[in-house]
Design an enzyme around this catalytic site. Sequence first.
Site, PDB file in Angstrom:
ATOM      1  N   LYS A  96     -32.390  60.726 -58.474  1.00 22.56           N
ATOM      2  CA  LYS A  96     -31.808  61.173 -59.582  1.00 22.56           C
ATOM      3  C   LYS A  96     -32.067  62.680 -59.855  1.00 22.56           C
ATOM      4  CE  LYS A  96     -31.767  56.575 -61.466  1.00 22.56           C
ATOM      5  NZ  LYS A  96     -32.299  55.742 -62.637  1.00 22.56           N
ATOM      6  N   ARG A 113     -27.951  63.417 -75.288  1.00 20.23           N
ATOM      7  CA  ARG A 113     -28.931  62.483 -75.797  1.00 20.23           C
ATOM      8  C   ARG A 113     -30.293  63.235 -75.597  1.00 20.23           C
ATOM      9  NH1 ARG A 113     -28.547  56.291 -75.008  1.00 20.23           N
ATOM     10  NH2 ARG A 113     -30.486  56.489 -76.240  1.00 20.23           N
ATOM     11  N   PRO A 130     -26.511  58.918 -65.629  1.00 19.53           N
ATOM     12  CA  PRO A 130     -26.380  59.484 -64.422  1.00 19.53           C
ATOM     13  C   PRO A 130     -27.276  58.821 -63.309  1.00 19.53           C
ATOM     14  CG  PRO A 130     -27.123  61.123 -65.714  1.00 19.53           C
ATOM     15  CD  PRO A 130     -27.027  59.916 -66.573  1.00 19.53           C
ATOM     16  N   GLU A 131     -26.724  58.374 -62.177  1.00 24.49           N
ATOM     17  CA  GLU A 131     -27.414  57.935 -60.923  1.00 24.49           C
ATOM     18  C   GLU A 131     -27.126  58.682 -59.661  1.00 24.49           C
ATOM     19  OE1 GLU A 131     -26.968  53.426 -60.948  1.00 24.49           O
ATOM     20  OE2 GLU A 131     -26.832  53.409 -63.076  1.00 24.49           O
ATOM     21  N   ARG A 171     -32.698  45.971 -70.250  1.00 21.56           N
ATOM     22  CA  ARG A 171     -31.243  46.726 -69.699  1.00 21.56           C
ATOM     23  C   ARG A 171     -30.294  45.381 -69.581  1.00 21.56           C
ATOM     24  NH1 ARG A 171     -31.666  51.713 -67.759  1.00 21.56           N
ATOM     25  NH2 ARG A 171     -29.585  51.881 -68.081  1.00 21.56           N
TER      26      ARG A 171
END
Length: 268
Positions: A59, A112, A2-3, A256
Amino acid sequence: MPELPDIENDRRLLDRQARRKIIRAVEVADDRVLRKLSPAEFRRGTIGRRIVSSRRHGKHLLVGLDKGGWITLHFGMTGALVACKSESELPPFTRLRLELSGGSALCYTDPRRLGHIGLAEDADQFIAAERLGPDALDPRLTLARFRTIVEGARGNAKSVLMDQSRIAGIGNTYGDEILFQARLHPELPIRHLDAAAITRLYRAMRRVLKEAVARGAGSENFVDHLPASYLLRHRQTGGHCPRCGGPIAMLRIGGRAAYYCPRCQPLA
Ligand SMILES: [Zn+2]
Protein backbone atom coordinates in the site's frame (compact mmCIF):
# COMPACT_ATOMS: atom_id res chain seq x y z
CA MET A 1 -9.73 2.05 2.24
CA PRO A 2 -7.14 2.12 -0.51
CA GLU A 3 -5.50 -1.24 -1.06
CA LEU A 4 -3.06 -2.59 -3.62
CA PRO A 5 -5.33 -2.17 -6.69
CA ASP A 6 -6.31 1.42 -5.82
CA ILE A 7 -2.71 2.40 -5.20
CA GLU A 8 -1.49 0.66 -8.34
CA ASN A 9 -3.91 2.86 -10.28
CA ASP A 10 -2.62 5.91 -8.38
CA ARG A 11 0.87 4.87 -9.48
CA ARG A 12 -0.25 4.68 -13.10
CA LEU A 13 -1.85 8.10 -12.81
CA LEU A 14 1.41 9.45 -11.45
CA ASP A 15 3.31 7.92 -14.38
CA ARG A 16 0.94 9.48 -16.89
CA GLN A 17 0.77 12.90 -15.26
CA ALA A 18 4.12 13.48 -13.64
CA ARG A 19 6.86 11.27 -14.98
CA ARG A 20 9.77 13.21 -16.52
CA LYS A 21 8.36 16.45 -15.13
CA ILE A 22 10.16 18.73 -12.70
CA ILE A 23 8.64 19.62 -9.34
CA ARG A 24 8.39 23.42 -9.51
CA ALA A 25 6.68 24.08 -6.19
CA VAL A 26 5.06 22.29 -3.29
CA GLU A 27 1.95 23.60 -1.61
CA VAL A 28 1.45 22.10 1.83
CA ALA A 29 -2.19 22.65 2.75
CA ASP A 30 -1.91 20.62 5.95
CA ASP A 31 1.57 20.04 7.36
CA ARG A 32 0.41 17.14 9.55
CA VAL A 33 0.56 14.96 6.43
CA LEU A 34 4.36 15.30 6.57
CA ARG A 35 4.56 13.98 10.13
CA LYS A 36 8.11 14.61 11.37
CA LEU A 37 9.27 16.57 8.31
CA SER A 38 8.76 20.31 8.14
CA PRO A 39 7.35 21.76 4.91
CA ALA A 40 10.73 23.46 4.40
CA GLU A 41 12.56 20.13 4.66
CA PHE A 42 10.13 18.50 2.24
CA ARG A 43 10.53 21.37 -0.24
CA ARG A 44 14.32 21.19 0.00
CA GLY A 45 14.19 17.49 -0.88
CA THR A 46 11.82 17.85 -3.82
CA ILE A 47 11.74 21.26 -5.55
CA GLY A 48 13.79 21.39 -8.74
CA ARG A 49 13.98 17.62 -8.94
CA ARG A 50 12.68 15.60 -11.84
CA ILE A 51 10.31 12.65 -11.28
CA VAL A 52 12.01 9.74 -13.01
CA SER A 53 10.31 6.58 -11.77
CA SER A 54 7.59 5.13 -9.61
CA ARG A 55 7.35 2.06 -7.53
CA ARG A 56 4.58 0.51 -5.48
CA HIS A 57 5.07 -1.95 -2.66
CA GLY A 58 1.87 -3.13 -1.01
CA LYS A 59 0.00 0.00 0.00
CA HIS A 60 3.02 2.29 -0.33
CA LEU A 61 3.78 4.40 -3.38
CA LEU A 62 7.32 5.60 -3.96
CA VAL A 63 8.18 8.37 -6.37
CA GLY A 64 11.75 8.25 -7.66
CA LEU A 65 13.60 11.56 -8.13
CA ASP A 66 16.62 12.30 -10.30
CA LYS A 67 19.94 12.33 -8.43
CA GLY A 68 18.49 9.75 -6.03
CA GLY A 69 15.93 9.84 -3.26
CA TRP A 70 12.24 9.05 -3.13
CA ILE A 71 8.98 10.65 -2.05
CA THR A 72 7.01 8.08 -0.06
CA LEU A 73 3.22 8.11 0.07
CA HIS A 74 0.92 6.13 2.28
CA PHE A 75 -2.81 6.52 1.80
CA GLY A 76 -4.24 5.66 5.22
CA MET A 77 -8.00 5.07 5.11
CA THR A 78 -9.02 7.61 2.49
CA GLY A 79 -5.93 8.93 0.67
CA ALA A 80 -5.75 9.29 -3.13
CA LEU A 81 -3.89 11.10 -5.90
CA VAL A 82 -5.83 13.53 -8.06
CA ALA A 83 -4.61 15.22 -11.23
CA CYS A 84 -5.16 18.97 -11.13
CA LYS A 85 -3.71 22.18 -12.51
CA SER A 86 -1.18 24.53 -10.98
CA GLU A 87 -2.67 27.54 -9.23
CA SER A 88 -6.22 26.28 -9.68
CA GLU A 89 -8.48 25.79 -6.70
CA LEU A 90 -7.45 22.82 -4.59
CA PRO A 91 -9.74 19.76 -4.75
CA PRO A 92 -11.56 19.08 -1.45
CA PHE A 93 -9.40 17.58 1.31
CA THR A 94 -6.12 18.30 -0.47
CA ARG A 95 -3.24 18.00 1.98
CA LEU A 96 -0.39 18.57 -0.44
CA ARG A 97 0.03 19.67 -4.04
CA LEU A 98 3.05 19.04 -6.26
CA GLU A 99 3.24 21.73 -8.94
CA LEU A 100 4.94 20.33 -12.02
CA SER A 101 6.65 21.71 -15.09
CA GLY A 102 4.21 22.29 -17.94
CA GLY A 103 1.47 23.66 -15.66
CA SER A 104 0.09 20.37 -14.38
CA ALA A 105 -0.05 19.35 -10.75
CA LEU A 106 -0.80 16.36 -8.58
CA CYS A 107 -2.84 16.65 -5.41
CA TYR A 108 -2.78 14.26 -2.50
CA THR A 109 -6.25 14.24 -0.95
CA ASP A 110 -7.17 12.54 2.31
CA PRO A 111 -10.47 13.39 4.09
CA ARG A 112 -9.69 11.36 7.20
CA ARG A 113 -6.06 12.41 7.33
CA LEU A 114 -4.55 9.09 8.34
CA GLY A 115 -2.14 8.88 5.42
CA HIS A 116 1.30 10.42 5.32
CA ILE A 117 4.00 11.61 2.95
CA GLY A 118 7.74 11.46 3.54
CA LEU A 119 11.16 11.27 1.96
CA ALA A 120 13.49 8.28 1.76
CA GLU A 121 17.04 7.91 0.56
CA ASP A 122 16.66 4.35 -0.63
CA ALA A 123 13.49 2.48 -1.65
CA ASP A 124 14.64 -0.97 -0.56
CA GLN A 125 15.75 0.30 2.84
CA PHE A 126 12.44 2.09 3.26
CA ILE A 127 10.48 -1.10 2.51
CA ALA A 128 12.67 -3.08 4.91
CA ALA A 129 12.21 -0.46 7.65
CA GLU A 130 8.42 -0.63 7.20
CA ARG A 131 8.70 -4.40 7.76
CA LEU A 132 6.70 -5.24 4.66
CA GLY A 133 6.42 -8.73 3.24
CA PRO A 134 6.61 -9.28 -0.52
CA ASP A 135 4.10 -7.37 -2.62
CA ALA A 136 1.06 -9.53 -3.37
CA LEU A 137 1.53 -9.05 -7.15
CA ASP A 138 5.32 -9.33 -7.23
CA PRO A 139 6.23 -11.91 -9.91
CA ARG A 140 8.85 -13.24 -7.47
CA LEU A 141 6.06 -14.17 -5.06
CA THR A 142 5.64 -17.64 -6.57
CA LEU A 143 3.20 -20.27 -5.34
CA ALA A 144 6.11 -22.02 -3.58
CA ARG A 145 7.07 -18.84 -1.72
CA PHE A 146 3.43 -18.11 -0.89
CA ARG A 147 3.09 -21.62 0.51
CA THR A 148 6.13 -21.09 2.74
CA ILE A 149 4.62 -17.84 4.03
CA VAL A 150 1.22 -19.42 4.72
CA GLU A 151 2.73 -22.47 6.37
CA GLY A 152 4.75 -20.27 8.70
CA ALA A 153 1.71 -18.24 9.80
CA ARG A 154 -0.72 -18.59 12.73
CA GLY A 155 -4.22 -17.25 13.13
CA ASN A 156 -7.20 -17.14 10.80
CA ALA A 157 -7.08 -16.86 7.03
CA LYS A 158 -8.40 -13.28 6.90
CA SER A 159 -5.88 -11.92 9.42
CA VAL A 160 -2.97 -13.65 7.71
CA LEU A 161 -3.94 -12.25 4.29
CA MET A 162 -4.13 -8.74 5.77
CA ASP A 163 -0.83 -8.99 7.69
CA GLN A 164 1.41 -6.57 5.78
CA SER A 165 4.55 -8.10 7.24
CA ARG A 166 3.72 -11.41 5.54
CA ILE A 167 2.20 -10.22 2.25
CA ALA A 168 1.86 -6.52 1.46
CA GLY A 169 -1.10 -4.90 -0.25
CA ILE A 170 -4.29 -6.67 0.89
CA GLY A 171 -6.75 -4.96 3.23
CA ASN A 172 -10.24 -5.66 4.48
CA THR A 173 -12.14 -5.37 1.19
CA TYR A 174 -9.92 -7.42 -1.10
CA GLY A 175 -9.25 -9.87 1.73
CA ASP A 176 -12.97 -10.71 1.70
CA GLU A 177 -13.08 -11.01 -2.08
CA ILE A 178 -10.03 -13.27 -2.25
CA LEU A 179 -11.40 -15.59 0.42
CA PHE A 180 -14.78 -15.68 -1.31
CA GLN A 181 -13.20 -16.57 -4.65
CA ALA A 182 -11.06 -19.23 -2.94
CA ARG A 183 -14.17 -20.59 -1.09
CA LEU A 184 -12.48 -20.26 2.29
CA HIS A 185 -14.13 -19.07 5.50
CA PRO A 186 -12.45 -15.93 6.87
CA GLU A 187 -12.05 -17.51 10.32
CA LEU A 188 -10.55 -20.74 9.02
CA PRO A 189 -7.31 -21.37 10.92
CA ILE A 190 -4.58 -20.90 8.34
CA ARG A 191 -2.87 -24.07 9.58
CA HIS A 192 -5.86 -26.13 8.45
CA LEU A 193 -5.33 -25.22 4.79
CA ASP A 194 -4.17 -28.17 2.73
CA ALA A 195 -2.04 -27.88 -0.41
CA ALA A 196 -5.08 -27.57 -2.69
CA ALA A 197 -6.60 -24.79 -0.56
CA ILE A 198 -3.31 -22.86 -0.47
CA THR A 199 -3.09 -23.09 -4.27
CA ARG A 200 -6.68 -21.85 -4.56
CA LEU A 201 -5.96 -18.97 -2.22
CA TYR A 202 -2.83 -17.95 -4.14
CA ARG A 203 -4.57 -18.05 -7.51
CA ALA A 204 -7.58 -16.12 -6.18
CA MET A 205 -5.26 -13.47 -4.69
CA ARG A 206 -3.48 -12.88 -7.99
CA ARG A 207 -6.61 -13.00 -10.11
CA VAL A 208 -8.70 -10.68 -7.91
CA LEU A 209 -5.98 -8.05 -7.51
CA LYS A 210 -5.13 -8.00 -11.23
CA GLU A 211 -8.78 -7.86 -12.21
CA ALA A 212 -9.43 -4.95 -9.83
CA VAL A 213 -6.46 -2.99 -11.23
CA ALA A 214 -7.59 -3.64 -14.80
CA ARG A 215 -11.16 -2.54 -14.06
CA GLY A 216 -10.12 0.78 -12.59
CA ALA A 217 -9.95 0.25 -8.80
CA GLY A 218 -10.21 3.56 -6.99
CA SER A 219 -12.34 5.28 -9.64
CA GLU A 220 -15.92 6.29 -9.04
CA ASN A 221 -18.52 3.50 -9.18
CA PHE A 222 -15.68 1.10 -9.85
CA VAL A 223 -17.42 -1.77 -8.04
CA ASP A 224 -20.14 -1.76 -10.74
CA HIS A 225 -17.46 -2.63 -13.29
CA LEU A 226 -16.38 -5.79 -11.50
CA PRO A 227 -17.61 -9.17 -12.74
CA ALA A 228 -21.09 -10.10 -11.46
CA SER A 229 -19.52 -13.14 -9.77
CA TYR A 230 -17.62 -10.89 -7.35
CA LEU A 231 -18.61 -10.64 -3.69
CA LEU A 232 -17.72 -6.94 -3.72
CA ARG A 233 -20.87 -6.16 -5.66
CA HIS A 234 -23.00 -7.80 -2.97
CA ARG A 235 -20.84 -7.13 0.08
CA GLN A 236 -23.38 -5.68 2.49
CA THR A 237 -25.89 -6.73 5.10
CA GLY A 238 -28.91 -8.06 3.21
CA GLY A 239 -26.76 -8.88 0.18
CA HIS A 240 -27.02 -12.19 -1.63
CA CYS A 241 -24.23 -14.49 -2.69
CA PRO A 242 -23.63 -14.22 -6.45
CA ARG A 243 -22.79 -17.92 -6.55
CA CYS A 244 -25.53 -19.68 -4.52
CA GLY A 245 -28.04 -16.88 -3.90
CA GLY A 246 -27.86 -17.36 -0.11
CA PRO A 247 -27.61 -14.46 2.35
CA ILE A 248 -24.23 -12.81 2.89
CA ALA A 249 -23.10 -12.97 6.52
CA MET A 250 -20.88 -10.60 8.47
CA LEU A 251 -18.62 -11.15 11.42
CA ARG A 252 -15.90 -9.09 13.06
CA ILE A 253 -12.27 -10.04 12.81
CA GLY A 254 -9.77 -7.77 14.50
CA GLY A 255 -12.43 -5.06 14.77
CA ARG A 256 -13.11 -5.07 11.02
CA ALA A 257 -16.25 -6.35 9.30
CA ALA A 258 -15.67 -9.52 7.31
CA TYR A 259 -18.36 -10.43 4.77
CA TYR A 260 -18.68 -13.97 3.44
CA CYS A 261 -21.13 -16.61 2.26
CA PRO A 262 -21.63 -19.27 4.94
CA ARG A 263 -22.73 -21.80 2.31
CA CYS A 264 -19.91 -21.30 -0.19
CA GLN A 265 -17.25 -20.69 2.46
CA PRO A 266 -17.87 -23.31 5.16
CA LEU A 267 -15.67 -23.28 8.24
CA ALA A 268 -14.97 -26.98 8.15
ZN1 LIG B 1 -22.84 -18.71 -1.65
